[in-house]
Design a protein around this motif. Structure first.
Motif, PDB file in Angstrom:
ATOM      1  N   LEU A 191       0.811  -1.227   0.000  1.00 55.37           N
ATOM      2  CA  LEU A 191       0.000   0.000   0.000  1.00 55.37           C
ATOM      3  C   LEU A 191       0.842   1.273   0.000  1.00 55.37           C
ATOM      4  CD1 LEU A 191      -2.944  -0.840   2.399  1.00 55.37           C
ATOM      5  CD2 LEU A 191      -2.976  -0.638  -0.068  1.00 55.37           C
ATOM      6  N   SER A 192       2.166   1.116   0.232  1.00 54.81           N
ATOM      7  CA  SER A 192       2.983   2.341   0.221  1.00 54.81           C
ATOM      8  C   SER A 192       3.155   2.835  -1.211  1.00 54.81           C
ATOM      9  CB  SER A 192       4.342   2.087   0.869  1.00 54.81           C
ATOM     10  OG  SER A 192       4.922   0.980   0.214  1.00 54.81           O
ATOM     11  N   ASN A 193       2.840   1.968  -2.199  1.00 57.92           N
ATOM     12  CA  ASN A 193       2.959   2.363  -3.612  1.00 57.92           C
ATOM     13  C   ASN A 193       1.708   3.137  -4.028  1.00 57.92           C
ATOM     14  OD1 ASN A 193       2.995   2.497  -6.386  1.00 57.92           O
ATOM     15  ND2 ASN A 193       3.874   0.460  -6.634  1.00 57.92           N
ATOM     16  N   PRO A 194       1.879   4.419  -4.439  1.00 56.63           N
ATOM     17  CA  PRO A 194       0.691   5.240  -4.710  1.00 56.63           C
ATOM     18  C   PRO A 194       0.050   4.971  -6.081  1.00 56.63           C
ATOM     19  CG  PRO A 194       2.682   6.516  -5.016  1.00 56.63           C
ATOM     20  CD  PRO A 194       3.127   5.153  -4.595  1.00 56.63           C
ATOM     21  N   ASP A 195       0.614   4.038  -6.862  1.00 59.26           N
ATOM     22  CA  ASP A 195       0.089   3.777  -8.197  1.00 59.26           C
ATOM     23  C   ASP A 195      -1.328   3.190  -8.098  1.00 59.26           C
ATOM     24  OD1 ASP A 195      -0.626   2.515 -10.528  1.00 59.26           O
ATOM     25  OD2 ASP A 195       1.432   2.070 -11.103  1.00 59.26           O
ATOM     26  N   HIS A 196      -2.298   3.804  -8.837  1.00 58.86           N
ATOM     27  CA  HIS A 196      -3.706   3.384  -8.719  1.00 58.86           C
ATOM     28  C   HIS A 196      -3.895   1.901  -8.977  1.00 58.86           C
ATOM     29  CE1 HIS A 196      -5.208   7.276  -7.971  1.00 58.86           C
ATOM     30  NE2 HIS A 196      -4.731   7.782  -9.115  1.00 58.86           N
ATOM     31  N   SER A 197      -3.289   1.435 -10.099  1.00 56.67           N
ATOM     32  CA  SER A 197      -3.559   0.043 -10.476  1.00 56.67           C
ATOM     33  C   SER A 197      -3.072  -0.895  -9.367  1.00 56.67           C
ATOM     34  CB  SER A 197      -2.865  -0.272 -11.794  1.00 56.67           C
ATOM     35  OG  SER A 197      -1.490  -0.033 -11.648  1.00 56.67           O
ATOM     36  N   VAL A 198      -1.900  -0.534  -8.755  1.00 58.74           N
ATOM     37  CA  VAL A 198      -1.381  -1.386  -7.666  1.00 58.74           C
ATOM     38  C   VAL A 198      -2.350  -1.356  -6.494  1.00 58.74           C
ATOM     39  CG1 VAL A 198       0.508  -1.720  -6.037  1.00 58.74           C
ATOM     40  CG2 VAL A 198       0.990  -0.978  -8.372  1.00 58.74           C
ATOM     41  N   LEU A 199      -2.857  -0.152  -6.188  1.00 60.16           N
ATOM     42  CA  LEU A 199      -3.750  -0.015  -5.025  1.00 60.16           C
ATOM     43  C   LEU A 199      -5.000  -0.889  -5.176  1.00 60.16           C
ATOM     44  CD1 LEU A 199      -3.629   3.765  -4.036  1.00 60.16           C
ATOM     45  CD2 LEU A 199      -2.537   1.831  -2.944  1.00 60.16           C
ATOM     46  N   TYR A 200      -5.608  -0.877  -6.389  1.00 57.63           N
ATOM     47  CA  TYR A 200      -6.869  -1.626  -6.529  1.00 57.63           C
ATOM     48  C   TYR A 200      -6.606  -3.123  -6.524  1.00 57.63           C
ATOM     49  CZ  TYR A 200      -8.422   3.019  -7.328  1.00 57.63           C
ATOM     50  OH  TYR A 200      -8.636   4.354  -7.141  1.00 57.63           O
ATOM     51  N   LYS A 201      -5.436  -3.511  -7.103  1.00 55.32           N
ATOM     52  CA  LYS A 201      -5.090  -4.936  -7.098  1.00 55.32           C
ATOM     53  C   LYS A 201      -4.920  -5.384  -5.640  1.00 55.32           C
ATOM     54  CE  LYS A 201      -1.841  -7.991  -9.409  1.00 55.32           C
ATOM     55  NZ  LYS A 201      -0.624  -8.225  -8.714  1.00 55.32           N
ATOM     56  N   THR A 202      -4.201  -4.527  -4.875  1.00 62.05           N
ATOM     57  CA  THR A 202      -3.970  -4.827  -3.453  1.00 62.05           C
ATOM     58  C   THR A 202      -5.299  -4.899  -2.714  1.00 62.05           C
ATOM     59  OG1 THR A 202      -2.010  -3.472  -3.709  1.00 62.05           O
ATOM     60  CG2 THR A 202      -2.577  -4.115  -1.488  1.00 62.05           C
ATOM     61  N   CYS A 203      -6.211  -4.008  -3.122  1.00 67.63           N
ATOM     62  CA  CYS A 203      -7.518  -3.925  -2.495  1.00 67.63           C
ATOM     63  C   CYS A 203      -8.272  -5.243  -2.639  1.00 67.63           C
ATOM     64  CB  CYS A 203      -8.283  -2.828  -3.233  1.00 67.63           C
ATOM     65  SG  CYS A 203      -9.367  -1.983  -2.165  1.00 67.63           S
ATOM     66  N   SER A 204      -8.131  -5.856  -3.821  1.00 63.37           N
ATOM     67  CA  SER A 204      -8.891  -7.095  -3.991  1.00 63.37           C
ATOM     68  C   SER A 204      -8.226  -8.226  -3.196  1.00 63.37           C
ATOM     69  CB  SER A 204      -9.085  -7.414  -5.469  1.00 63.37           C
ATOM     70  OG  SER A 204      -8.037  -8.178  -5.950  1.00 63.37           O
ATOM     71  N   GLU A 205      -6.864  -8.174  -3.057  1.00 65.03           N
ATOM     72  CA  GLU A 205      -6.197  -9.161  -2.178  1.00 65.03           C
ATOM     73  C   GLU A 205      -6.711  -9.039  -0.751  1.00 65.03           C
ATOM     74  OE1 GLU A 205      -1.876  -9.043  -2.308  1.00 65.03           O
ATOM     75  OE2 GLU A 205      -1.952  -8.591  -4.458  1.00 65.03           O
ATOM     76  N   LEU A 206      -6.836  -7.787  -0.313  1.00 66.26           N
ATOM     77  CA  LEU A 206      -7.309  -7.486   1.044  1.00 66.26           C
ATOM     78  C   LEU A 206      -8.705  -8.074   1.242  1.00 66.26           C
ATOM     79  CD1 LEU A 206      -7.301  -5.475   3.624  1.00 66.26           C
ATOM     80  CD2 LEU A 206      -8.419  -3.893   2.109  1.00 66.26           C
ATOM     81  N   THR A 207      -9.558  -7.886   0.233  1.00 62.53           N
ATOM     82  CA  THR A 207     -10.943  -8.338   0.353  1.00 62.53           C
ATOM     83  C   THR A 207     -11.014  -9.853   0.439  1.00 62.53           C
ATOM     84  OG1 THR A 207     -11.437  -6.497  -1.092  1.00 62.53           O
ATOM     85  CG2 THR A 207     -13.240  -7.974  -0.606  1.00 62.53           C
ATOM     86  N   LYS A 208     -10.138 -10.536  -0.326  1.00 66.77           N
ATOM     87  CA  LYS A 208     -10.173 -12.005  -0.276  1.00 66.77           C
ATOM     88  C   LYS A 208      -9.904 -12.473   1.160  1.00 66.77           C
ATOM     89  CE  LYS A 208      -8.919 -12.603  -5.089  1.00 66.77           C
ATOM     90  NZ  LYS A 208      -7.776 -12.426  -5.975  1.00 66.77           N
ATOM     91  N   ILE A 209      -8.982 -11.763   1.835  1.00 70.53           N
ATOM     92  CA  ILE A 209      -8.649 -12.158   3.216  1.00 70.53           C
ATOM     93  C   ILE A 209      -9.846 -11.898   4.133  1.00 70.53           C
ATOM     94  CG2 ILE A 209      -7.130 -11.654   5.164  1.00 70.53           C
ATOM     95  CD1 ILE A 209      -4.955 -10.934   3.039  1.00 70.53           C
ATOM     96  N   ILE A 210     -10.467 -10.705   3.967  1.00 70.31           N
ATOM     97  CA  ILE A 210     -11.637 -10.370   4.798  1.00 70.31           C
ATOM     98  C   ILE A 210     -12.735 -11.414   4.551  1.00 70.31           C
ATOM     99  CG2 ILE A 210     -13.476  -8.676   5.159  1.00 70.31           C
ATOM    100  CD1 ILE A 210     -11.436  -6.498   4.397  1.00 70.31           C
ATOM    101  N   SER A 211     -12.934 -11.707   3.267  1.00 70.92           N
ATOM    102  CA  SER A 211     -14.024 -12.596   2.871  1.00 70.92           C
ATOM    103  C   SER A 211     -13.848 -13.967   3.520  1.00 70.92           C
ATOM    104  CB  SER A 211     -13.998 -12.695   1.347  1.00 70.92           C
ATOM    105  OG  SER A 211     -14.657 -13.839   0.929  1.00 70.92           O
ATOM    106  N   LYS A 212     -12.598 -14.380   3.651  1.00 75.09           N
ATOM    107  CA  LYS A 212     -12.314 -15.705   4.213  1.00 75.09           C
ATOM    108  C   LYS A 212     -12.684 -15.758   5.700  1.00 75.09           C
ATOM    109  CE  LYS A 212      -8.535 -19.008   3.840  1.00 75.09           C
ATOM    110  NZ  LYS A 212      -7.130 -19.166   3.538  1.00 75.09           N
ATOM    111  N   ARG A 213     -12.494 -14.622   6.399  1.00 77.24           N
ATOM    112  CA  ARG A 213     -12.618 -14.626   7.863  1.00 77.24           C
ATOM    113  C   ARG A 213     -13.949 -14.077   8.369  1.00 77.24           C
ATOM    114  NH1 ARG A 213      -9.413 -18.065   9.357  1.00 77.24           N
ATOM    115  NH2 ARG A 213     -11.422 -18.341  10.365  1.00 77.24           N
ATOM    116  N   LEU A 214     -14.738 -13.474   7.489  1.00 77.14           N
ATOM    117  CA  LEU A 214     -15.934 -12.765   7.969  1.00 77.14           C
ATOM    118  C   LEU A 214     -17.109 -13.736   8.139  1.00 77.14           C
ATOM    119  CD1 LEU A 214     -16.644  -9.610   8.267  1.00 77.14           C
ATOM    120  CD2 LEU A 214     -18.050 -10.022   6.245  1.00 77.14           C
ATOM    121  N   PRO A 215     -17.754 -13.769   9.328  1.00 77.01           N
ATOM    122  CA  PRO A 215     -18.921 -14.655   9.507  1.00 77.01           C
ATOM    123  C   PRO A 215     -20.054 -14.222   8.561  1.00 77.01           C
ATOM    124  CG  PRO A 215     -18.157 -13.738  11.605  1.00 77.01           C
ATOM    125  CD  PRO A 215     -17.428 -13.021  10.537  1.00 77.01           C
ATOM    126  N   GLN A 216     -20.851 -15.199   8.116  1.00 73.70           N
ATOM    127  CA  GLN A 216     -21.909 -14.920   7.124  1.00 73.70           C
ATOM    128  C   GLN A 216     -22.884 -13.850   7.626  1.00 73.70           C
ATOM    129  OE1 GLN A 216     -21.961 -16.188   4.082  1.00 73.70           O
ATOM    130  NE2 GLN A 216     -23.869 -15.259   3.435  1.00 73.70           N
TER     131      GLN A 216
END
Length: 1386
Positions: free
Chosen positions: A1035-1060
């Protein structure tokens, strides 16, 4: 072909002689080295060739001739023993002819020839003299360089020349009278000077001389005749160079003159030499000559000298006062010669000289004083016995310069004092003043530069002078043994007065050395009698206090902390014998801690605490009430010393508090408290706090006495005086009554903090709060808080906080309801609300937040409404502040400087976090978290960067606290997890990087809190959640495309741990996020949303209609195109999972469809398969058969594109690279084939030479190919060498590499040497200069390493021819390498 042929060496030498005058200096130097190498191998041969060359080319340019003559000289110098005698004779003849061929003086040429004669003369003096004297005939003026050569010979071969000198001078004397030209006068004078010096050296070493019968008077008459002409005629010349040389000669000649002649000449000679000072700018030669004349006069016991002394002293003094420029050696030499003159005179006329110098010291002119001090120092050091009876006189005279203001003079004074110390002056009466002078200047402040003056090369800065005095004091202590008892214990006197503060470090270091020396030797005078009648020493009490306070601020005064502590330890028996074992144990640990710290890393609070603890332990160890009482009295008396150092004073108040804790004389304690309250400077905030802290500490042992004293002081005259009826006429310096009350209010707070826990709670209302409210000018505490005085306001807030802290400590052991809690909280809230919202200039907010943090812990708890108001008021009062670097528009005196502002901001936010943690701690549950978070939530999406940053950082801090302190007793649902994640996750792409980092920390902690609630242990590490740490990095990289790609990685982790059951809350929060004020975050919300829908949307059938409704509403307000597209994707994702529900919902939207509904339908059309399915469903729904479906033809627009044609490969670099790489790669496959092995050797030469190719890509390719080929070459050594040295990215020392390689080739492939050198010679014609140069180098090293038996393989004719050609190459690099290779022909 045998060895290298004579003809080859000749050809090469000849080529080198031709090239000796190359236009490039580097080539010239290399050619010279190579001729010399060959000359050292075959001296006769090369000398002959040089001679022939000069004879064959009579018209050679001078520069070229000179270079060849210089080469001859070097060969002769290094090989004189090996050169044949006939050759020597012919070299002498050549040099003599070259030197005198031109009657005109051509210095460079003739000097080079003369140098050859001098070099030969070191061994063959008779042959040389025979040749030269032939050109030195009576009655004929000789050639300039004949005389010059004689002079140089007498210099370089004293024993060989002196026997000839009588005859030479006999011939020379008549010539002097005939000489008219200045240059001839100069050369004769210079020769006479050298002759005299040689004679003196000869006479001084008669035991080694060939003829021991030579005596001084052998030369006296000739020398006098010469003197007569030089002194009476030539020294008057207009030409200054000549005058100086004549003067130099007269100095040397004076030692050889008959005594009576010299005595008779002195009255004329001395004034004449002194007169030269005015006529010449160079003075060194004159002083040297003068020194020699004075020496000669004193040696013969001259009577006349005394008549000249006055003029001499004045002239010499003028010289010693001229500035010495150390970058200009003659001025330094002159200075030293003049000092030698003074020494000579001191030994003969000690009294006259001393009177003269000491009188001159009284003149306060800077230059004059510096000169006189230089002489004085020199005499003290060099003429010890003569100065012995003048010591007291000197001590008295030095006092005047001690008072001089110039640092330059002071520097000289320090040098004199240092000399005096070594010669026993400082033990005498008056010596202590000189020690004081040194210490005063160890205490100098740094130089204060006003404006940039042009730098004075002699300037002595305060720093330079101070460092010189530090060193001097150190030397006194370590190397001047006799000073030990002068310095011990006298140096202690300088530790306690403030004016010497900056000298503390060097003083302590010296005292430690002295103390240890005396302690080790068990000298009785290590023990100091502080009560001696004459003693001006500070008492042991003041010493201890001073050193302890120094240690509190260890990096001030040039780092005086550690030395002060170490000194305390070194003199411990003198402070109190019982302190010794304790300090031996404790102080070294403190010193080590200090040495490992820096000013920034030192934890000040912890450090001060450890020093107060040391003091407390010391008093307990000493355990003597009377001693402790005396310490308290002296410490209180010492307070005013620190009136200009209030932090130190403040610490001293705390020390006094600790001392009084262990003082059992109640009357004495009361007196000290009275003294402190009466004399404190209440107007200063630092001092007020110090007083209050000290009095608080005292109260821990004397609660009643302290409270009584405070109450009494509150009613005393001091207050009446301050607030009396004549308040209008108050003196400006009088203490403001508000400030005195502020001190008292603060005292009560600290008394509460330190009061014994079992006595505190009963006193809170009656003694403490009651008195505070009295002083706060309010009827009771409850409350007109209308005092305008900020100081009182701050003291009140601070004090209440301390009381709350004290109560919470006491409460641990006994229950207590603090009835005044709500009321005080209310007062605090009013204070915050009254602060301006747009600026922070005072610590009110910080103190209120700290105080509330302390109050909130106490019972009774606040009601829900009170809690709500507290949080709202505090957060709004802090979050809305402008950034720390916003300029303050206030008047100068109100505004804070940037550093103060930064500290205040940081303190305020830390206090806010402390308060929020304490609020959360009272209800550490999801509901408790929500009740705090709801106040922060709205700030998370503020349009101001800094407000979002503050909110996210606070949240991260609260979640950290929550996670660290969570103890899960029974399974609770973390019901607000989805809501929190929904608010925080989109912030992970915030434009502000600080917000991004803090937001990911929040999500990380939320995931772990959820895991704890699921029953995992505190130390459980979950792989998927740990993955968030990698995401954080990205996330220290300010490039937009990197940020959104990172964002979807983040979501996969949340999605795995979040109760239904949390999913729906999260999604609806994300729908809110689609309209975030930051476009970055609204896009992120859409990325997170779609990732979640893809992964978990399958189970959300019931929510589909509601979700579509929200998206329909959002479309109406979103302007961001990218987010609109993303919403289309959300609908598409839902449709792939719940097609029927989506179609049913959308079909049911009211007709005619609005533009947003149309957009939703169009989104579904983007996927052709889905579109077909939908068509079928719709058709089915309408139950109508369509007659036909239009097929859209998609027409591609035909477009012309210009295709760039690539340029033809004109430049050969690529081809070279490609060929080389190909070769390397082929070798992998062909490794077994003998044909290939030969191929390798064929190409190896080419590869080697291309290692110095001008194109770096080609060089890389060569290195690669050679490493690949290495195993196939057939030599272990070569293979290893290629692997180690030929790395693409590493540089290569080409010369060393080729040198080693040729050695291995000779060892491993002697049969291929013929092939190698023939192949290399072909590269002499290469197009690239670098390659030609490398080829020359290769041949050079090959020849240099080749043993004799292998020369038969070499075609030396071709080699010689080739190198001779390269020596004329247009490129200097090639010429240098060719010349170097030629040096190997031997």
């Amino acid at each position: 072909m045998g060895l290298i042929e004579e003809t080859d060496v000749e050809q090469v030498t000849l080529a080198l002689l031709d090239a000796a005058n190359d236009r490039d200096p580097v080539v010239q130097e290399q050619v010279r080295k190579s001729i010399l190498t060959l000359g050292n191998q075959q001296p006769d041969k090369v000398l002959s060739m040089c001679q022939d060359y000069l004879l064959k080319h009579p018209k050679l340019v001078v520069g070229h001739r000179v270079l060849i003559l210089q080469t001859i000289e070097l060969v002769v110098k290094s090989r004189i023993e090996e050169i044949s005698y006939p050759k020597i004779k012919s070299v002498i003849q050549l040099a003599s002819d070259e030197m005198t061929k031109s009657k005109e003086v051509v210095p460079e040429w003739q000097q080079a020839a003369s140098n050859i004669l001098v070099a030969v003369g070191n061994k063959y003096i008779n042959d040389i003299m025979e040749e030269i004297l032939g050109k030195f005939q009576p009655g004929v003026l000789p050639h300039f360089f004949v005389v010059q050569t004689l002079a140089n010979l007498s210099d370089s071969n004293v024993y060989g020349m002196v026997p000839f000198l009588n005859a030479i001078m006999g011939t020379m004397l008549p010539m002097l009278a005939m000489t008219k030209q200045d240059n001839m006068k100069w050369v004769f004078s210079s020769a006479l000077c050298r002759f005299s010096e040689s004679i003196l050296e000869y006479l001084a070493n008669l035991d080694k001389a060939p003829d021991p019968t030579v005596r001084k008077d052998t030369f006296s008459s000739e020398i006098y005749s010469a003197y007569d002409i030089l002194f009476n005629s030539w020294i008057q010349s207009r030409e200054s160079k000549l005058r100086l040389t004549v003067a130099e000669a007269l100095g040397s000649m004076s030692h050889l003159m008959a005594h009576d002649k010299l005595e008779e000449q002195l009255p004329k000679l001395l004034p004449t030499i002194l007169g030269l000072y005015k006529k010449n700018s160079e003075h060194y030669i004159i002083s040297k000559s003068l020194c020699q004349v004075l020496e000669a006069s004193v040696n013969m016991g001259s009577r006349v000298l005394e008549t000249q002394i006055d003029g001499l002293l004045v002239a010499l003094h003028q010289q010693i006062c001229t500035p010495v420029d150390f970058s200009n050696p003659p001025t330094v030499k002159n200075h030293n010669e003049v000092l030698r003159c003074f020494t000579i005179l001191a030994n003969t006329f000690p009294d006259r000289l001393m009177v003269f110098v000491l009188q001159r010291l009284e003149n306060s002119n800077e230059r004059n004083r510096m000169g006189s001090l230089a002489v004085l120092r020199h005499l003290i050091n060099s003429s010890t016995s003569i100065m012995e009876n003048k010591k007291l006189l000197i001590l008295a005279s030095i006092r005047q310069p001690l008072a001089d203001h110039s640092n330059k003079v002071k520097k000289r004074v320090v040098q004199v004092i240092s000399a005096m110390a070594h010669h026993g002056y400082l033990e005498l009466e008056g010596g202590d003043l000189l020690v004081r002078f040194i210490i005063q200047h160890c205490a100098l402040p740094d130089t204060y530069h006003r404006g940039q003056r042009p730098p004075d090369p002699e300037e002595v800065t305060n720093e330079a002078l101070r460092s010189m005095c530090d060193n001097t004091l150190h030397l006194f202590t370590t190397t001047v043994g006799r000073l030990t008892d002068v310095l011990w214990p006298m140096l202690l006197c300088y530790l306690t007065p403030n004016q010497y503060a900056n000298a503390t470090t060097p003083l302590c270091k010296s005292l430690i050395l002295l103390a240890n020396k005396k302690r080790t030797a068990q000298e009785p005078n290590f023990n100091i009698n502080f009560n001696a009648q004459v003693s001006s020493l500070p008492s042991q009490y003041v010493l201890m206090i001073r050193l302890l306070v120094n240690a509190t601020f260890p990096f001030r005064c040039r780092g005086h902390g550690a030395p002060s502590l170490s000194l305390l330890n070194a003199i411990s028996p003198n402070i109190h014998p019982k302190a010794e074992p304790l300090w031996d144990n404790e102080i070294p640990k403190l010193v080590t801690y200090l040495e490992e710290s820096t000013e920034d890393s030192l934890n000040k609070k912890k450090w001060e605490e450890s020093l107060l603890q040391l003091l407390s332990k010391t008093l307990a160890a000493i355990n003597d009430s009377q001693w402790t009482g005396q310490l308290a009295v002296e410490a209180t008396r010492y307070l005013p010393t620190y009136n200009n150092a209030l932090e130190e004073k403040s610490f001293l108040y705390r020390c006094i508090g600790v001392i009084l804790q262990q003082c059992y004389n109640k009357e004495l304690v009361r007196k000290q408290l009275q003294e402190i309250l009466i004399s404190a400077r209440h107007n200063d905030p630092i001092e007020r706090t110090g007083v209050a802290m000290g009095i608080g500490l005292c109260a821990s042992s004397h609660l009643d006495g302290t409270l009584g004293k405070l109450e009494e002081f509150g009613k005393s005259d001091a207050f009446k005086k301050a607030s009396g009826i004549f308040g209008l006429l108050k003196d400006k310096n009088d203490v403001d009554v508000e400030k005195m009350k502020s001190t008292l209010i603060l005292c009560y707070g600290y008394v509460a903090l330190h009061a014994p826990e079992d006595q505190l709670l009963t006193r809170i209302d009656s003694d403490i709060l009651q008195n505070i409210s009295k002083n706060f000018n309010t009827k009771v505490l409850g409350i007109k808080v209308e005092t305008k005085d900020l100081t009182m306001k701050l003291s009140l807030i601070h004090s209440v906080g301390l009381i709350a802290k004290a109560i919470s400590k006491s409460v641990r052991k006994q229950g207590f309801l603090f009835s005044r809690k709500q009321e005080l909280m209310g007062v605090m809230m009013d204070f915050i609300k009254a602060e301006p919202t747009d600026v922070m200039r005072t610590p009110v907010r910080y103190l209120v937040l700290t105080t509330c943090a302390n109050l909130i812990i106490l019972d009774p708890p606040l009601t829900e409404n009170e809690n709500f108001d507290l949080l709202k008021t505090c957060l709004n009062g802090v979050y809305g502040l402008p950034t720390v670097d916003t300029p303050d528009k206030a008047k100068d005196e109100e505004a804070l400087d940037p550093q103060q502002r930064e500290v205040l901001y940081s303190d305020t936010f830390n206090a806010l976090h402390e308060l929020l943690r304490n609020v959360l701690a009272r209800d550490l549950s999801p509901d408790g978290l929500q009740s705090v978070f709801k106040h922060i939530e709205s700030w998370l999406s503020s349009g101001q960067d800094h407000e979002r940053e503050r909110a996210v950082k606070t949240t991260a801090e609260l979640l950290r606290f929550y996670l660290d302190n969570l103890s899960v007793k029974n399974l609770v649902t973390f019901h607000n997890l989805g809501a929190l994640v929904g608010r925080l996750a989109p912030r992970c792409t915030d434009p502000n990087p600080e917000v991004r980092q803090a937001a990911i920390d929040c999500v990380y902690r939320l995931m772990y809190i959820q895991l704890r609630y699921e029953g995992f242990s505190l130390d459980h590490k979950d792989d998927s959640v740990e993955g968030l740490l990698d995401v954080r990095e990205k996330l220290s990289n300010p490039d937009h495309s990197v940020l959104y790609k990172t964002c979807s990685e983040l979501t996969k982790i949340i999605s795995k741990r979040l109760p239904q059951q949390q999913l729906s809350t999260l999604l609806f929060m994300l729908f809110d996020g689609l309209v975030d004020s930051q476009s970055n975050c609204s896009r992120a919300s859409s990325v997170i949303l779609n990732t979640l829908l893809k992964n978990r949307g399958g189970g959300l059938q019931d929510l589909v209609p509601e979700m579509l409704e929200v998206l329909h509403n959002r479309l109406q307000v979103i302007g961001e195109e990218q987010v609109k597209v993303a919403i289309g994707q959300s609908i598409l994702i839902l449709a792939t999972q719940h097609l029927q529900t989506v179609v049913n919902t959308l079909v049911a939207y009211p007709l005619p469809y609005d533009s947003w509904s149309c957009e939703m339908w169009m989104a579904l059309g983007a996927d052709s398969t889905l579109a077909l399915q939908i068509m079928e469903m719709i058709i089915e729904k309408l139950n109508v058969m369509v007659p036909y479906v239009d097929k859209k033809e998609s027409m591609l627009r035909p477009g012309l594109t210009k295709v760039a044609t690539s340029q033809p490969l004109a430049e050969n670099d690529e081809i070279r690279c490609a060929a080389i790489m190909l070769l390397g790669n082929l070798s992998k496959f062909g490794s077994g084939e003998p044909v290939f092995k030969d191929q390798i050797h064929n190409v190896l030469v080419s590869l080697l030479l291309h290692l110095s190719d001008p194109n770096p890509q080609v060089v890389k390719a060569c290195k690669y190919a050679m490493r690949i080929c290495a195993p196939v070459v057939g030599s272990e050594q070569i293979s290893t060498m290629f692997q180690n040295h030929l790395l693409e990215e590493k540089g290569l020392h080409y010369g060393e590499f080729i040198n080693d390689l040729t050695k291995y080739l000779i060892q491993d492939f002697p049969g291929m040497l013929n092939f190698y050198h023939i192949t290399v010679i072909q590269f002499f014609k290469s197009n690239w200069a670098e390659i030609r140069a490398s080829a020359a180098m290769f041949i050079g090293f090959l020849l240099g390493n080749l043993p004799d038996e292998h020369f038969s393989h070499m075609n030396m004719g071709s080699v010689t021819k080739g190198l001779v050609m390269l020596l004329q190459d247009p490129d200097p690099l090639v010429r240098v390498k060719a010349a170097e290779a030629m040096g190997h022909f031997h």
